[in-house]
Design a protein around this motif. Structure first.
Motif, PDB file in Angstrom:
ATOM      1  N   SER A 147      42.488  21.144 -13.097  1.00  0.00           N
ATOM      2  CA  SER A 147      42.551  19.694 -12.903  1.00  0.00           C
ATOM      3  C   SER A 147      43.918  19.141 -13.277  1.00  0.00           C
ATOM      4  O   SER A 147      44.322  18.087 -12.782  1.00  0.00           O
ATOM      5  N   GLY A 173      33.242  23.164 -13.165  1.00  0.00           N
ATOM      6  CA  GLY A 173      33.281  22.972 -14.606  1.00  0.00           C
ATOM      7  C   GLY A 173      32.956  21.548 -15.000  1.00  0.00           C
ATOM      8  O   GLY A 173      32.778  20.671 -14.149  1.00  0.00           O
ATOM      9  N   ASP A 174      32.893  21.308 -16.300  1.00  0.00           N
ATOM     10  CA  ASP A 174      32.537  20.008 -16.856  1.00  0.00           C
ATOM     11  C   ASP A 174      33.666  19.528 -17.755  1.00  0.00           C
ATOM     12  O   ASP A 174      34.013  20.205 -18.742  1.00  0.00           O
ATOM     13  N   GLU A 175      34.234  18.389 -17.436  1.00  0.00           N
ATOM     14  CA  GLU A 175      35.376  17.867 -18.213  1.00  0.00           C
ATOM     15  C   GLU A 175      35.031  17.635 -19.672  1.00  0.00           C
ATOM     16  O   GLU A 175      35.881  17.751 -20.550  1.00  0.00           O
ATOM     17  N   GLU A 176      33.770  17.295 -19.955  1.00  0.00           N
ATOM     18  CA  GLU A 176      33.366  16.974 -21.329  1.00  0.00           C
ATOM     19  C   GLU A 176      33.068  18.219 -22.157  1.00  0.00           C
ATOM     20  O   GLU A 176      33.107  18.172 -23.381  1.00  0.00           O
ATOM     21  N   LYS A 177      32.795  19.343 -21.479  1.00  0.00           N
ATOM     22  CA  LYS A 177      32.376  20.545 -22.211  1.00  0.00           C
ATOM     23  C   LYS A 177      33.394  21.674 -22.144  1.00  0.00           C
ATOM     24  O   LYS A 177      33.519  22.457 -23.098  1.00  0.00           O
ATOM     25  N   ASP A 178      34.102  21.802 -21.032  1.00  0.00           N
ATOM     26  CA  ASP A 178      34.954  22.964 -20.810  1.00  0.00           C
ATOM     27  C   ASP A 178      36.422  22.662 -21.123  1.00  0.00           C
ATOM     28  O   ASP A 178      36.911  21.561 -20.880  1.00  0.00           O
ATOM     29  N   VAL A 189      39.021  22.898 -16.439  1.00  0.00           N
ATOM     30  CA  VAL A 189      38.215  22.521 -15.284  1.00  0.00           C
ATOM     31  C   VAL A 189      39.038  22.789 -14.033  1.00  0.00           C
ATOM     32  O   VAL A 189      40.206  22.389 -13.952  1.00  0.00           O
TER      33      VAL A 189
END
Length: 371
Positions: free
Chosen positions: A282, A302-307, A310
Motif C-alpha cells: 500500500s 490484508g487488513d490495514e488495522e491488523k497487518d 498490506v
C-alpha cells in the motif's frame, strides 16, 4: 417563450408546442441570476427532457406498485434509468403496464412544481412517504445544501432538477431493457442491496425513437458478448467469477498477435519496455495518491488495522514505472523517458457493471508513460 420565462424560472423549464406536438424544446435555467434557454439538441435540454421522463416512469411504478421504494433516476448518454427496491423482479407484463401508465401520465399534462424544505423537514417528509433511500441521500448532503423536490400530481421526488414544466411533451419513450435483466447495488457497493434498474429512453419525435430502437436491435446482432462466445474467442464461468473471462485458443492467439505488434511498434517509436509486478504494498499507492482516492476500486490483500504490510493488486501501472525511473540517475539529455508495458490490471468493479470484455475485473492493456 417570453410568456413562459417568469414561470420557467420557478420551474426551470418551458417547451414549445405546435398542435400538441413538440416542435422546439426550450429549456430555461436560473443559475446565479443567469438565464439560459436550450433545445433538445443541447445536452442540457436533452438531460432535462429525459430526467423528466424518469420521474414519469417512477410515478407510474408508484401508482402500479405502491410498495416499491425509490432510489435514483438520472438521465444518461442515450436515455435514462431509475433504480427501484421491491421484493419481486419486474416481469415483461409489468414493463408493459408501466409504459401504459406512463402514457396516461403524459396525457394528464401534470405540471412540475419545485419546492424546497429545510433538512429536518425534508427528512421527515421522505420518512413519512416510506422512502429510506431518499432519506439517506438527504442525510449525506452538505449542511448548507439546498434540498429541493419536484411535484407532479400526487407524486413528489427528491431532485435537484431541472425539468420540463409539464409531463405533456414526453410522448416518444420506450423501456429498453428486458424484464429482470438489469440490477445495480445501491450506491455501487456490493455490500448493499441489489436494486432493480429499469433503463428507458425518450425523444421529442416518434421517428427518432424508432430510429434509435432499430439501431439498438442491429447493435445486438453485432454484440461482442454474443459473437465472441459463438466464435469461441472467450467464455466465462460462475466458478471463476464475474468480470474474469477465459480467453479460448482462438482469442488467446488474437491477443498474442496484437501484443507482439504493439510492443514492436512502441519500440520503433522510442518506448522502453518494462515488466513490473502485479501487486505492491500500500506504501506505493499512498505515494502515488491512488490509495486515498481509489482504494475502494482495488483488490486489497490484508487488513490495514491488523497487518504490518498490506498489498493490493495493481489497478494501473504508472506508479510502478515511476519507480523504474527513480531506480537510476538521469541526465536532462535522456528526457523524456518513454516507458511502455503490456500490463495486466485488476479493478474491483461492482458485479452489476460486468459485461463481456468491456467491463471486467482483470484486463490487459498497453500503457505508456512520459517522464
Amino acid at each position: 417563450i417570453a410568456e413562459s420565462i417568469s414561470e420557467g424560472l420557478a420551474r426551470n423549464a418551458c417547451c414549445g408546442l405546435v398542435d400538441g406536438e413538440v416542435k422546439d424544446l426550450r429549456f430555461v435555467v436560473e443559475n446565479d441570476a443567469q438565464v439560459s434557454i436550450c433545445t433538445f439538441d443541447d445536452e442540457d435540454g436533452k438531460r432535462a427532457f429525459r430526467h423528466t421522463a424518469s420521474h414519469i416512469m417512477a410515478q407510474a411504478i408508484k401508482r402500479l406498485f405502491p410498495e416499491t421504494k425509490l432510489a435514483i433516476g438520472p438521465s444518461i448518454a442515450d436515455g435514462f434509468y431509475y433504480d427501484f427496491d421491491r421484493e419481486s423482479p419486474f416481469t415483461e407484463d409489468d414493463l408493459k403496464h408501466i409504459e401504459e401508465e406512463m402514457k396516461k401520465i403524459v396525457k394528464e399534462d401534470l405540471k412540475l412544481e419545485r419546492f424546497e424544505l429545510p433538512r429536518a423537514e425534508a427528512i421527515k417528509f421522505m420518512e413519512e412517504k416510506g422512502e429510506p433511500y431518499k432519506v439517506e441521500l438527504i442525510k449525506d448532503l452538505p449542511e448548507d445544501a439546498v434540498i429541493s423536490f419536484y411535484k407532479q400530481g400526487e407524486f413528489t421526488d427528491l431532485c435537484a432538477g431541472p425539468h420540463l414544466m409539464s409531463t405533456k411533451p414526453i410522448k416518444a419513450f420506450k423501456i429498453t431493457n428486458e424484464a429482470g435483466s438489469s440490477g445495480a447495488y445501491w450506491r455501487g457497493n456490493e455490500k448493499n442491496k441489489m436494486l432493480a434498474r429499469i433503463y428507458a429512453t425518450a425523444f421529442t419525435k416518434a421517428a427518432d425513437l424508432d430510429e434509435f430502437i432499430k439501431a439498438r436491435e442491429e447493435a445486438k446482432l453485432r454484440d461482442h458478448n454474443k459473437l465472441g462466445r459463438e466464435m469461441h474467442l472467450f467464455t466465462t464461468t460462475d466458478v471463476i467469477g464475474q468480470g474474469l473471462p477465459l480467453l479460448m485458443p482462438k482469442g488467446a492467439r488474437i491477443v498474442q498477435t496484437l501484443q507482439r505488434f504493439v510492443e514492436d511498434e512502441e519500440q520503433k517509436r522510442g518506448y522502453l519496455l518494462t515488466k513490473t509486478p502485479l501487486m505492491a504494498k500500500s506504501d506505493l499507492y499512498k505515494i502515488s495518491g491512488h490509495w486515498d482516492h481509489y482504494k475502494d476500486g482495488m483488490f486489497v490483500l490484508g487488513d490495514e488495522e491488523k497487518d504490518d504490510e498490506v498489498f493490493a493488486l495493481r489497478p494501473m501501472t504508472c506508479p510502478f514505472q515511476y519507480m523504474v525511473y527513480n531506480a537510476e540517475q538521469h541526465s536532462y539529455k535522456d528526457l523524456p523517458c518513454r516507458y511502455g508495458e503490456t500490463s495486466t490490471l485488476f479493478r474491483n468493479e461492482a458485479s452489476g457493471e460486468m459485461h463481456g470484455l468491456i467491463r471486467v475485473r482483470q484486463f490487459t492493456i498497453s500503457e505508456g508513460h512520459y517522464i
